[in-house]
Design an enzyme around this catalytic site. Structure first.
Site, mmCIF file in Angstrom:
data_model
loop_
_atom_site.group_PDB
_atom_site.id
_atom_site.type_symbol
_atom_site.label_atom_id
_atom_site.label_comp_id
_atom_site.label_asym_id
_atom_site.label_seq_id
_atom_site.Cartn_x
_atom_site.Cartn_y
_atom_site.Cartn_z
ATOM 1 N N PRO A 2 12.779 4.980 4.966
ATOM 2 C CG PRO A 2 11.384 5.927 6.569
ATOM 3 C CD PRO A 2 11.995 4.628 6.165
ATOM 4 C CD GLU A 3 16.806 6.232 0.274
ATOM 5 O OE1 GLU A 3 17.542 7.050 -0.332
ATOM 6 O OE2 GLU A 3 16.332 5.219 -0.276
ATOM 7 C CE LYS A 61 19.373 5.668 4.870
ATOM 8 N NZ LYS A 61 19.509 4.264 4.442
ATOM 9 N NE ARG A 120 8.314 -5.300 7.084
ATOM 10 C CZ ARG A 120 9.060 -5.649 6.031
ATOM 11 N NH1 ARG A 120 9.179 -4.829 5.004
ATOM 12 N NH2 ARG A 120 9.693 -6.809 6.028
ATOM 13 N NE ARG A 277 20.297 -2.167 0.841
ATOM 14 C CZ ARG A 277 20.651 -1.085 1.482
ATOM 15 N NH1 ARG A 277 20.277 0.088 1.028
ATOM 16 N NH2 ARG A 277 21.391 -1.145 2.569
#
Length: 290
Positions: A2-3, A61, A120, A277
């Protein structure tokens, strides 16, 4: 992960339910959900029960809920963390990903529950102290080191431009540096860079002042648009407090669009490795300049 838009959507959803609410019970089902909590400062549940919550706040965040007296309940969602509002009687049976359950008593809404769900286990809740900033507001100690985000009214555009001008590293690396600008992750960096026709590897110091201003403006535009559309969801891992997915994924021009034609020129978007990434860009519109 999530950003800024996704975390802000969660903050906005939580605000009516937790502002003014009293924490009446806390159940911790998985200690891994407390990796950011300093156990030496006291038991998480014991210190939280009986505290009254104020309006949730956010920087980048990070999300936190100030508590009466002092300190705050801090949340970092990691990659798959969720804060979900539930009926007071709701139990986590059958959902092995519920890590923490809070029971709240709200002065007008009555009793309700908040589930911290994390598939996770990279996210965490914690109790943290609040420290003052130079601007006179307060932030948790774990947030004090990161920069303000571009949606913050106190974000310093000139200071950000000066940092960009001093950096020889790739402009995308600067955008992902939370000490330079917070809340911008892989998705929105790719989208903003596409909008201003900048290659992700373009050296930051090579940008003109005008280009830096344009980039910052596009970052704000893409974040605001994502916020109005509930954030970006590619699967069920990001949802708002009611379990609903955002739909900004349908508006993406670069991120995750590899192989598809660029919306501007028709050239296929490419995907390359970047900082463990991926970067997505148009090789024609976003050429690396000398």
């Amino acid at each position: 992960m999530p950003e800024l838009p996704e975390v802000e959507v969660v903050r906005l959803g939580l605000a009516p339910a937790v502002t003014g609410a009293l924490v009446t019970a806390v159940e911790v089902f998985d200690e891994r959900a407390l990796t950011r909590h300093d156990r030496a400062a006291g038991d998480f549940a014991g210190r939280l029960v009986g505290r009254r919550m104020s309006e949730p706040r956010r920087r980048g965040k990070f999300l936190w809920v100030p508590l009466d007296g002092q300190g705050a309940l801090l949340a970092h969602l990691g990659m798959t963390g969720q804060l979900l509002l539930r009926e007071a009687w709701a139990r986590p049976e059958g959902d092995r990903h519920v890590r923490i359950r809070l029971e709240l008593g709200h002065p007008s809404l009555g009793e309700l529950a908040v589930f911290f769900v994390d598939q996770r286990t990279f996210g965490s809740l914690a109790l943290d102290e609040l420290v003052p900033t130079a601007a006179g507001d307060t932030v948790p100690t774990q947030v004090a080191h990161i920069a303000r985000d571009p949606m913050d009214p106190l974000f310093d555009d000139a200071a950000f431009a000066a940092k960009v001008a001093r950096k020889n590293s790739a402009i995308k690396r600067v955008l992902l540096d939370q000490t330079a600008i917070s809340g911008v992750g892989n998705i929105y960096a790719d989208e903003a860079l596409w909008a201003v026709r900048l290659h992700p590897e373009q050296p930051a110091s090579s940008l003109s002042a005008k280009k830096t201003r344009a980039l910052l403006a596009e970052i704000r535009l893409v974040l605001a648009k994502a916020l109005t559309e509930g954030g970006t969801s590619f699967d069920s891992q990001y949802v708002n407090v009611n379990g609903q997915a955002g739909y900004f994924a349908h508006s993406l021009n670069a991120y995750g669009q590899d192989g598809k034609p660029c919306a501007r020129c028709g050239t296929p978007i490419v995907r390359v490795s970047f900082m463990n990434r991926s970067s997505h860009f148009c090789p024609r519109c976003q050429r690396l300049r000398g």
